[in-house]
Design an enzyme around this catalytic site. Sequence first.
Site, PDB file in Angstrom:
ATOM      1  CG  ASP A  42       3.741  -6.030   0.600  1.00 56.55           C
ATOM      2  OD1 ASP A  42       2.645  -6.542   0.890  1.00 56.55           O
ATOM      3  OD2 ASP A  42       4.504  -6.488  -0.286  1.00 56.55           O
ATOM      4  CG  ASP A  44       3.713 -12.765   0.204  1.00 50.29           C
ATOM      5  OD1 ASP A  44       4.512 -13.461   0.858  1.00 50.29           O
ATOM      6  OD2 ASP A  44       2.487 -12.995   0.127  1.00 50.29           O
ATOM      7  CG  ASP A 313       6.088  -6.524  -3.903  1.00 52.36           C
ATOM      8  OD1 ASP A 313       5.601  -6.608  -2.762  1.00 52.36           O
ATOM      9  OD2 ASP A 313       5.595  -7.113  -4.881  1.00 52.36           O
TER      10      ASP A 313
HETATM   11 MG   LIG Z   1       4.089  -7.715  -1.937  1.00 54.82          MG
END
Ligand SMILES: [Mg+2]
Length: 475
Positions: A42, A44, A313
Amino acid sequence: NVLFWLSWFNLIPPGACKSLNSSVIYANNEVDLAEVDIYGFDYDYTLAQYSNALNTLIYNTARDFLVEHFKYPEEIKTYDYLPNFAVRGLHYDIQKGLLMKIDAFHYIQPGTVYRGLTPLPDEEVLDLYGGTFHVPLQQDSGFYGKGPKVKQFMDIFSIPEMTLMAVANDFFITNDIEYDPVHLFKDVSEAIGMVHIKGYMYKWIMQDLALPSDSQQAAVLKKVFFSGSRDKGMRHMVGENWRDFFDVVIVQADKPHFFTDCIKPFRRLDGNGDLRWEKITSLEKGQIYKQGNLFDFLRLTGWRGSKVLYFGDHLYSDLADLMLRHGWRTAAIVPELEHETKVVSAHRYAVNLTWLQALTGLMERLQIHRDAESRDVFVEWQKEREELRVMTKNLFNPQFGSIFRTLHNPTYFSRRLNRFSDIYMASLSCLLNYDLSYTFYPRRTPLQHEAPLWMDQLCTGCMKTPHLEDMANIR
Ligand SMILES: [Mg+2]
């Protein structure tokens, strides 16, 4: 006394705390990196870790948006960002306007319910929830944490969102202005959403106001030489040639829908970032694709099952579907581990926790004694236990404590972390400490029926049910 000190060392072996540190990767499930062919990431908060300054920017922009767009009273602008107010994984009761921490059994942790910026007394919480701390499953069990009445805040963007929610509630309450918490929830969510929709976040990145803070990512990428958005951020972290590291780059994939819907086709972006119209029949290295869906992705790449390890995250939108539906291995990035392992390694925490466990064991044994003196001591210990628990909680965050534990249970967040991630770590750069043929073995931790209570060890060999006098001596 001798018994107590002996058991002290049994409970926390000397040096054990030193092995806790934020560069370690922790395993929920066994993962052999030698079996992993494809590393996916991923962007961000996984590849790009932002500095805390970004949270202030998000908060200020959304707060001002409430005033300018939704015509909220100007005075709300006097509330500055509170960096250590909220923690990730909290739940928000939309109708009651309450922020709270919920455990793995769907119980609210007493002392962690906030209306605005003020904690609510336990009695009031019980009144509001029909005499119980339990929040029914149907209210908070939306698969992505979006139950009809209770929302769980799971991404790191949501820390400024929770803070703004609390601040806006606080403003109306302290100024005695009537308002509807449901409207407030929608307005704040929309204001935070505008930060993303209007592209502020990416403007800040372009203006160097919010560049990713960790430049070790290049080393990680070089190490795994993997297969895997944003040009400026990636150039900053990895260098001009960042695309060379990836076999596939997808932007604006619209997760979690990317994993569940098979509607949106892949489109290619040309060198100017404009969309091309041709049908995508293969995913080429060096190109950038937009949208798409996992079903086409699997068909085009053939990357299936456990040879893929995906890092993200967000437990729900990054990891849950991949693990549950597609059998990919998953790695969760949990930056909070840095702070939490520091707290857990501190001497003060070890002392508190050891005495807390010992005291709990003593209480378990003392409870069967009904004489007045025993009852008095029991009440005194109960009070001391409560104080210790609050003290231990406050070491993490004075409002909400650890993101992983309530007073004695795993949190709702913690249970989902266990369920949806094979391994977890504070940041991607932890991977630099491991060889790519390393196997992560989870610690075999005892189940409740396999583990004696710590105090059983303490009293083994002395007596089955110790008398009060003996307990006092032990203390
Ligand atoms: Mg993310």
